[in-house]
Design an enzyme around this catalytic site. Sequence first.
Site, PDB file in Angstrom:
ATOM      1  N   GLY A 194       0.772  -1.232   0.000  1.00  0.00           N
ATOM      2  CA  GLY A 194       0.000   0.000   0.000  1.00  0.00           C
ATOM      3  C   GLY A 194       0.804   1.284   0.000  1.00  0.00           C
ATOM      4  N   ASN A 242       1.447   3.022  -2.605  1.00  0.00           N
ATOM      5  CA  ASN A 242       0.715   3.945  -3.492  1.00  0.00           C
ATOM      6  C   ASN A 242      -0.511   4.513  -2.781  1.00  0.00           C
ATOM      7  OD1 ASN A 242       1.788   4.182  -6.377  1.00  0.00           O
ATOM      8  ND2 ASN A 242       2.024   2.020  -5.954  1.00  0.00           N
ATOM      9  N   LEU A 278      -3.913  -6.671  -7.599  1.00  0.00           N
ATOM     10  CA  LEU A 278      -3.509  -7.680  -8.589  1.00  0.00           C
ATOM     11  C   LEU A 278      -4.645  -8.349  -9.356  1.00  0.00           C
ATOM     12  CD1 LEU A 278      -0.511  -9.294  -6.663  1.00  0.00           C
ATOM     13  CD2 LEU A 278      -0.488  -7.501  -8.417  1.00  0.00           C
ATOM     14  N   HIS A 322       0.395   1.282 -13.402  1.00  0.00           N
ATOM     15  CA  HIS A 322       1.170   0.145 -13.904  1.00  0.00           C
ATOM     16  C   HIS A 322       2.644   0.538 -13.910  1.00  0.00           C
ATOM     17  CE1 HIS A 322       2.048  -3.530 -16.053  1.00  0.00           C
ATOM     18  NE2 HIS A 322       2.770  -2.825 -16.904  1.00  0.00           N
ATOM     19  N   ASP A 367      -4.709  -3.689 -18.598  1.00  0.00           N
ATOM     20  CA  ASP A 367      -3.711  -2.625 -18.864  1.00  0.00           C
ATOM     21  C   ASP A 367      -3.940  -1.968 -20.227  1.00  0.00           C
ATOM     22  OD1 ASP A 367      -1.053  -4.597 -17.338  1.00  0.00           O
ATOM     23  OD2 ASP A 367      -2.529  -3.233 -16.448  1.00  0.00           O
ATOM     24  N   GLU A 415       5.732   6.258  -9.498  1.00  0.00           N
ATOM     25  CA  GLU A 415       4.333   5.903  -9.185  1.00  0.00           C
ATOM     26  C   GLU A 415       3.769   6.811  -8.098  1.00  0.00           C
ATOM     27  OE1 GLU A 415       3.603   1.696  -8.506  1.00  0.00           O
ATOM     28  OE2 GLU A 415       5.507   1.269  -9.472  1.00  0.00           O
TER      29      GLU A 415
HETATM   30  C1  GRF Z   1       4.393  -2.231  -6.871  1.00  0.00           C
HETATM   31  O1  GRF Z   1       5.187  -3.178  -7.562  1.00  0.00           O
HETATM   32  C2  GRF Z   1       3.860  -1.243  -7.832  1.00  0.00           C
HETATM   33  O2  GRF Z   1       4.730  -1.126  -8.930  1.00  0.00           O
HETATM   34  C3  GRF Z   1       2.584  -1.842  -8.298  1.00  0.00           C
HETATM   35  O3  GRF Z   1       2.091  -2.611  -7.216  1.00  0.00           O
HETATM   36  C4  GRF Z   1       3.193  -2.973  -6.366  1.00  0.00           C
HETATM   37  C5  GRF Z   1       2.921  -2.690  -4.922  1.00  0.00           C
HETATM   38  O4  GRF Z   1       2.540  -1.358  -4.794  1.00  0.00           O
HETATM   39  N1  GRF Z   1       1.669  -0.791  -8.693  1.00  0.00           N
HETATM   40  P1  GRF Z   1       2.075  -0.819  -3.333  1.00  0.00           P
HETATM   41  O5  GRF Z   1       3.320  -0.553  -2.556  1.00  0.00           O
HETATM   42  O6  GRF Z   1       1.239  -1.904  -2.698  1.00  0.00           O
HETATM   43  O7  GRF Z   1       1.309   0.427  -3.618  1.00  0.00           O
END
Ligand code: GRF
Length: 207
Positions: free
Chosen positions: A13, A15, A91, A110, A151, A180
């Site tokens: 998490g 992001n 995912l 992505h 995607d 990101e």
């Molecule tokens: C990372 O590999 C990011 O590139 C992809 O999801 C994975 C985990 O992201 N978007 P996060 O730290 O859980 O946000």
Amino acid sequence: MSKRIAVLCSGGGTNLQAILDAVDAGEIDGQVVLVLANASRAFALERARAHGIEALFVSRKQAGSDAAFNDRILEHLLRVRADLVVLAGYLPIVGPQVVRAFEHRILNIHPALIPAFCGPGMYGHHVHQAVLDYGAKISGATVHFVDEQVDHGCIVMQESVPVLQDDDADALAARVLQVEHRILPRSVALFCAGKLRVDGRRVFVVQ
Ligand code: GRF
């Protein structure tokens, strides 16, 4: 009217955290009203709880099928009256019933420059290893709207990073992750400000 944001996660998490920090900094005219994860131990759920945000685990196994799983997710998105859904390190493939209910209102991050190194099976380290194996000299990250193909939705924002000669997948992943954490909150902020206009496959930022 402050937009209501639901964030779907599967892992750490970071992001999600970047979005929460941007909201707290007043950079996003919105509020995260739900964090939903398909993994009970996803640290993203802890990040939500630390912010007093509803943190929900929805089990694909308990749902019994992809369709039932996505029906449950859709129910929660409608229950919290989400204006925007953000896939932040999420995912599973989002079901068509969810995509149709939230057309041009689901953003995904992505960790490569779509249309390169994307599609089924291209997630996490697989992406960065494929970039290195191919010998690409730049990579980066992409924020795009989600449609019914993986995607494939129209691109909102991209930023590139160099691939360095001594990179391994971890080093490249770390460099891309920094991008990101910049472009996802910025894209969410533009959406919440009503500044994104979609014309076919092209997304324009209106001033
Ligand atoms: C990372 O590999 C990011 O590139 C992809 O999801 C994975 C985990 O992201 N978007 P996060 O730290 O859980 O946000």
